[in-house]
Motif scaffolding. Structure first.
Motif, PDB file in Angstrom:
ATOM      1  N   VAL A   1      -8.580  -5.204  -6.426  1.00 53.85           N
ATOM      2  CA  VAL A   1      -8.338  -6.372  -5.440  1.00 53.85           C
ATOM      3  C   VAL A   1      -9.098  -7.732  -4.546  1.00 53.85           C
ATOM      4  CG1 VAL A   1      -6.317  -7.213  -4.142  1.00 53.85           C
ATOM      5  CG2 VAL A   1      -5.932  -5.209  -5.629  1.00 53.85           C
ATOM      6  N   ALA A   2     -10.205  -6.918  -4.300  1.00 61.48           N
ATOM      7  CA  ALA A   2     -10.948  -8.229  -2.834  1.00 61.48           C
ATOM      8  C   ALA A   2     -11.783  -9.410  -4.165  1.00 61.48           C
ATOM      9  CB  ALA A   2     -11.675  -7.634  -2.455  1.00 61.48           C
ATOM     10  N   PRO A   3     -11.978  -9.080  -5.281  1.00 63.52           N
ATOM     11  CA  PRO A   3     -12.689 -10.560  -6.069  1.00 63.52           C
ATOM     12  C   PRO A   3     -12.263 -11.204  -5.973  1.00 63.52           C
ATOM     13  CG  PRO A   3     -13.235  -8.238  -6.726  1.00 63.52           C
ATOM     14  CD  PRO A   3     -12.100  -7.686  -6.302  1.00 63.52           C
ATOM     15  N   GLY A   4     -10.422 -10.701  -6.177  1.00 67.60           N
ATOM     16  CA  GLY A   4      -9.509 -11.771  -6.622  1.00 67.60           C
ATOM     17  C   GLY A   4      -9.129 -13.276  -5.726  1.00 67.60           C
ATOM     18  N   TYR A   5      -9.481 -12.374  -4.260  1.00 68.44           N
ATOM     19  CA  TYR A   5      -9.502 -13.562  -2.851  1.00 68.44           C
ATOM     20  C   TYR A   5     -10.605 -14.042  -2.162  1.00 68.44           C
ATOM     21  CZ  TYR A   5      -9.124  -9.523   0.302  1.00 68.44           C
ATOM     22  OH  TYR A   5      -9.035  -8.945   1.177  1.00 68.44           O
ATOM     23  N   LEU A   6     -11.860 -13.057  -2.796  1.00 70.86           N
ATOM     24  CA  LEU A   6     -13.194 -13.176  -2.063  1.00 70.86           C
ATOM     25  C   LEU A   6     -13.722 -14.163  -3.326  1.00 70.86           C
ATOM     26  CD1 LEU A   6     -13.890 -10.088  -0.789  1.00 70.86           C
ATOM     27  CD2 LEU A   6     -13.066 -12.452   0.857  1.00 70.86           C
ATOM     28  N   GLY A   7     -13.676 -14.135  -4.201  1.00 77.26           N
ATOM     29  CA  GLY A   7     -14.359 -14.382  -5.325  1.00 77.26           C
ATOM     30  C   GLY A   7     -14.498 -16.003  -4.842  1.00 77.26           C
TER      31      GLY A   7
ATOM     32  N   TRP B   1      -4.193  -2.174   0.198  1.00 84.10           N
ATOM     33  CA  TRP B   1      -3.802  -3.826  -0.067  1.00 84.10           C
ATOM     34  C   TRP B   1      -2.706  -4.070   0.860  1.00 84.10           C
ATOM     35  CZ3 TRP B   1      -1.316  -5.608  -5.577  1.00 84.10           C
ATOM     36  CH2 TRP B   1      -1.807  -6.907  -5.312  1.00 84.10           C
ATOM     37  N   VAL B   2      -1.885  -5.065   1.658  1.00 86.11           N
ATOM     38  CA  VAL B   2      -1.178  -6.109   2.217  1.00 86.11           C
ATOM     39  C   VAL B   2       0.318  -5.861   1.461  1.00 86.11           C
ATOM     40  CG1 VAL B   2      -1.775  -8.396   1.517  1.00 86.11           C
ATOM     41  CG2 VAL B   2      -0.468  -7.877   3.703  1.00 86.11           C
TER      42      VAL B   2
ATOM     43  N   VAL C   1      -6.246  -3.117   6.985  1.00 86.57           N
ATOM     44  CA  VAL C   1      -5.518  -3.932   5.798  1.00 86.57           C
ATOM     45  C   VAL C   1      -5.872  -5.126   4.961  1.00 86.57           C
ATOM     46  CG1 VAL C   1      -3.040  -4.872   5.399  1.00 86.57           C
ATOM     47  CG2 VAL C   1      -3.038  -2.729   7.031  1.00 86.57           C
ATOM     48  N   PHE C   2      -6.386  -5.253   3.389  1.00 90.28           N
ATOM     49  CA  PHE C   2      -6.690  -6.199   3.053  1.00 90.28           C
ATOM     50  C   PHE C   2      -6.059  -6.163   2.599  1.00 90.28           C
ATOM     51  CE2 PHE C   2      -6.822  -3.033   0.420  1.00 90.28           C
ATOM     52  CZ  PHE C   2      -7.280  -3.465  -1.512  1.00 90.28           C
ATOM     53  N   GLY C   3      -6.359  -8.088   2.581  1.00 90.51           N
ATOM     54  CA  GLY C   3      -6.023  -9.025   1.504  1.00 90.51           C
ATOM     55  C   GLY C   3      -6.007 -10.504   1.453  1.00 90.51           C
TER      56      GLY C   3
ATOM     57  N   GLY D   1      -4.881   3.348   0.380  1.00 86.68           N
ATOM     58  CA  GLY D   1      -5.918   3.279  -0.773  1.00 86.68           C
ATOM     59  C   GLY D   1      -6.233   4.267  -1.504  1.00 86.68           C
ATOM     60  N   PRO D   2      -6.156   3.903  -2.613  1.00 82.35           N
ATOM     61  CA  PRO D   2      -7.357   5.119  -2.922  1.00 82.35           C
ATOM     62  C   PRO D   2      -8.988   5.269  -2.982  1.00 82.35           C
ATOM     63  CG  PRO D   2      -6.857   3.651  -5.362  1.00 82.35           C
ATOM     64  CD  PRO D   2      -5.719   2.687  -3.821  1.00 82.35           C
ATOM     65  N   GLN D   3      -9.611   4.200  -2.093  1.00 80.24           N
ATOM     66  CA  GLN D   3     -10.908   4.655  -1.838  1.00 80.24           C
ATOM     67  C   GLN D   3     -10.950   4.855  -0.716  1.00 80.24           C
ATOM     68  OE1 GLN D   3     -11.858   0.685  -3.802  1.00 80.24           O
ATOM     69  NE2 GLN D   3     -13.759   1.830  -4.685  1.00 80.24           N
ATOM     70  N   VAL D   4     -12.519   5.444  -0.426  1.00 85.20           N
ATOM     71  CA  VAL D   4     -13.055   5.210   0.865  1.00 85.20           C
ATOM     72  C   VAL D   4     -13.901   5.255   0.993  1.00 85.20           C
ATOM     73  CG1 VAL D   4     -13.033   7.848   2.859  1.00 85.20           C
ATOM     74  CG2 VAL D   4     -10.896   8.208   1.277  1.00 85.20           C
TER      75      VAL D   4
END
Length: 318
Positions: free
Chosen positions: A294-300, A183-184, A149-151, A213-216
């Protein structure tokens, strides 16, 4: 108006779930050993924090009274065989008995993708045993099996981003292990959607959903993604199996929670991707967001680091 008991409501997924439940207008009760642990959620309207040990079956039965449903998020990633049994098996068994005693039928239980009695790790085997412990009794049960789970606030991509901010190179065990991250916000939406549904009181039902999610992506690809998003990309050095296992053993000996354990490597010896045996999030009406969106929105460095609205915009949902 629904009243929901959330076990594990102070953790990463629990904090996001409590926000979702607040947005639904529902009342939420979050038990915790120490009230200070709930500082991230105790400000939410219609949320009550109670100091309690949920492993005490009598107290758990008391907590359930007056609630319409219970969500079990309690889990550990590292520990001994006894610790996994205590958390993942004994607690669900106590919860099943407490639900029978209190008359609460609706249960949403967070398990894990790959949970099976013959799985290669103690973690996954204990998750399977926990699912089995909930089956007895007249429960209206939904089991959600997420991949990693990521977020915002996660201990996964954030960890790899932090590592790359300080290390010149990232030595990585299990680099080729494959995941289908969820995504959480999509996972907690699955919980909320499940809570809205209930079977007729006359019969019990168990539903299982694979939450992915849709990506492996391989672990190495996820580490590189975290580096790019955080602005600190570093070379990834895949380790041979023996060296990776030795590194994991050394991490187990370090003080505090280890970043990786040998049991983690055992879990990663099989792909953590949807089997197709069970319905996925689309069956709950959820179009899962990709980790890349999603990741760029909270890691960037300039991205949105928290908040449902900003994250949905970063996923193209705003």
């Amino acid at each position: 108006m629904k009243k929901i008991l959330v076990l594990g409501g102070t953790g990463f997924v629990g904090r996001h779930l409590c926000e979702h439940l607040y947005r639904q207008g529902w009342h939420t009760t979050v038990p915790t050993r120490r009230a200070v642990n709930a500082s991230a959620v105790q400000h939410l309207p219609r949320l009550t924090v109670l100091e309690a040990d949920v492993h005490d079956e009598a107290r758990l039965t008391q907590l359930l009274h007056g609630h319409d449903a219970v969500v079990n998020l309690v889990a550990i990633l590292h520990g001994s065989q006894a610790a996994f049994a205590h958390t993942h098996v004994e607690l669900p068994a106590k919860l099943a008995r407490a639900c029978a005693a209190s008359g609460v039928r609706r249960v949403v239980h967070i398990s894990a993708l790959g949970a099976a009695p013959d799985a290669p790790s103690r973690y996954l085997r204990s998750k399977a045993a926990g699912e089995a412990a909930l089956h007895p009794g007249p429960l209206d049960l939904t089991i959600l099996r997420p991949s990693v789970v990521f977020g915002a606030g996660d201990h996964f991509l954030n960890l790899f981003a932090d590592m790359q901010a300080t290390l010149p190179v990232v030595p990585l065990a299990g680099a080729q292990a494959r995941f289908q991250p969820v995504w959480v916000q999509d996972l907690v939406q699955a919980v909320v959607t499940s809570l809205r549904h209930s079977t007729t009181p006359a019969r019990a039902q168990t539903e299982i959903f694979e939450c992915v999610g849709p990506q492996v992506l391989t672990l190495a690809e996820l580490v590189r993604l975290a580096g790019r998003c955080s602005g600190h990309p570093r070379p990834v050095l895949p380790l041979p199996a023996a060296l990776g296992r030795a590194l994991a053993w050394c991490m187990e000996l370090a003080p505090g929670q280890p970043m990786m354990s040998r049991d983690n490597l055992d879990s990663m010896s099989v792909d953590n991707v949807a089997s197709g045996q069970w319905p996925d999030l689309s069956a709950l009406g959820i179009a899962a967001a990709s980790v890349g969106s999603v990741a760029p929105g909270y890691l960037g460095a300039t991205g949105v680091r928290s908040g449902l609205l900003g994250l949905r915009k970063s996923a193209g949902r705003g």
